[in-house]
Design an enzyme around this catalytic site. Structure first.
Site, mmCIF file in Angstrom:
data_model
loop_
_atom_site.group_PDB
_atom_site.id
_atom_site.type_symbol
_atom_site.label_atom_id
_atom_site.label_comp_id
_atom_site.label_asym_id
_atom_site.label_seq_id
_atom_site.Cartn_x
_atom_site.Cartn_y
_atom_site.Cartn_z
ATOM 1 N N LYS A 53 0.785 -1.201 0.087
ATOM 2 C CA LYS A 53 0.121 0.202 0.107
ATOM 3 C C LYS A 53 0.897 1.409 -0.057
ATOM 4 C CE LYS A 53 -3.498 -2.141 2.782
ATOM 5 N NZ LYS A 53 -4.248 -2.263 4.016
ATOM 6 N N GLN A 97 -3.810 -1.807 10.236
ATOM 7 C CA GLN A 97 -3.713 -3.156 9.521
ATOM 8 C C GLN A 97 -4.524 -4.179 10.584
ATOM 9 O OE1 GLN A 97 -3.107 -3.689 6.533
ATOM 10 N NE2 GLN A 97 -3.408 -5.926 6.837
ATOM 11 N N ASP A 120 -10.696 3.447 5.290
ATOM 12 C CA ASP A 120 -10.861 1.987 5.042
ATOM 13 C C ASP A 120 -12.521 2.030 4.971
ATOM 14 O OD1 ASP A 120 -9.486 -0.223 4.297
ATOM 15 O OD2 ASP A 120 -8.635 -0.197 6.364
#
Ligand code: NAP
Length: 283
Positions: A53, A97, A120
């Site tokens: 990412k 994460q 997200d």
């Protein structure tokens, strides 16, 4: 019928080229979008996902940082980092994460991310915004699936089966499909006679993590097949769909790897760009 392959790598490449242009425009206004990823622990797959990412963000001209905490980081340690990033004006997008170490309550951490930086789209505020039709960060995998489906024509009136009902894939993608006027059935581990029912659907989105769950003989002729599943088998990444048999029947199909995955990362970048714009009141 031999299916047209929905090449996620190619589609993602084109999409990222568009994002890079947008990033350039923002930079000329003195705004450099920044994505910061928080990770706790040393899980190899998570670390490599975080790095990819990071690299993808830098490749399109954004800045990107990794906050790497120890495996034994406390919940307070993680929350303090999130609070620090919430207050840092140079940070536009924050990702945490998952999975986090056992001692850290994931929900508490997701709730602590500022909704305006939650790229997200997993915080309760942004989930609420999604379901009430407000501007929000749409979760990245569902958004990526919708981008792939744009390459197959209109979804209006289509019968769609979504297999899997998680909060990160199954449920939000069902909502996005409904918004496109598809008729959606969500299936899960308690669905009866799932395989027999699949023949009724124009589109099948499988987000389970069980290789071989969907076979060509289960599908309607000409169905569109989106395989979200990611499972390591003998060091190889495989999806939920038996690709070879499904490709004989489907009109369009995503490969694994190289289907949904590249679009998921692309949508993280998309949402970070939006976060940087919205932060400055740019629509
Ligand atoms: P998850 O939270 O484990 O959810 C899996 C879902 O599958 C659950 O709703 C479960 O039903 C359902 N299920 C399990 N066995 C089933 C069966 N035999 N028949 C029908 N449904 C069944 O997983 P997730 O986070 O949504 O991820 C799903 C898959 O997508 C995983 O392989 C993951 O690695 C992959 N993924 C890929 C990407 C990408 O970018 N490519 C991104 C995210 C996830 P119940 O609710 O009844 O338990």
């Amino acid at each position: 019928m031999t299916a047209e392959i929905l090449n996620g790598r190619e589609i993602a490449k084109d999409y990222r080229a568009g994002l890079a242009e947008e990033v350039e425009k923002l930079k000329s206004k003195g705004i450099t979008p920044n994505l910061t990823v928080v990770i706790a622990g040393n899980d190899g797959a998570s670390l490599s996902y975080v790095r990819s990412k990071n690299k993808a963000a830098e490749k399109i001209g954004m800045t990107s940082d990794i906050v790497h905490l120890d495996e034994d980081a406390s919940e307070e340690d993680v929350l303090n980092e999130v609070k620090r990033l919430n207050n840092d004006d140079a940070v536009h997008g924050i990702l945490v994460q998952v999975p986090l170490p056992d001692q850290v309550d994931e929900n508490k951490v997701l709730e602590a991310i500022s909704p305006e930086k939650d790229v997200d789209g997993f915080s309760p505020v942004n989930i609420g915004r999604l379901y009430t039709g407000q501007r929000t960060f749409v979760p990245c995998t569902p958004l990526g699936i919708m981008e792939l489906l744009k390459h197959t024509g209109s979804l209006e009136g289509k019968e769609v089966a979504v297999i899997g009902r998680s909060h990160i894939v199954g449920q939000p993608v069902a909502k996005l499909l409904i918004d496109q006027n598809a008729t959606v059935t969500v299936m899960h581990s308690r669905t009866k006679d799932m395989v027999e029912k699949l023949k009724n659907f124009d589109v099948v989105v499988s987000a389970v993590g069980k290789p071989g769950l969907v076979k060509g003989s289960d599908l309607k002729e000409g169905a569109i097949v989106i395989d979200v599943g990611n499972t390591m088998v003998d060091d190889k990444l495989v999806g939920d769909v038996d690709y070879d048999s499904a490709a004989e029947v489907a009109s369009h199909i995503t490969p694994v790897p190289g289907g949904v995955g590249p679009l998921t990362i692309t949508m993280v970048l998309n949402n970070t760009l939006l976060a940087a714009k919205w932060n400055k009141g740019i629509e």
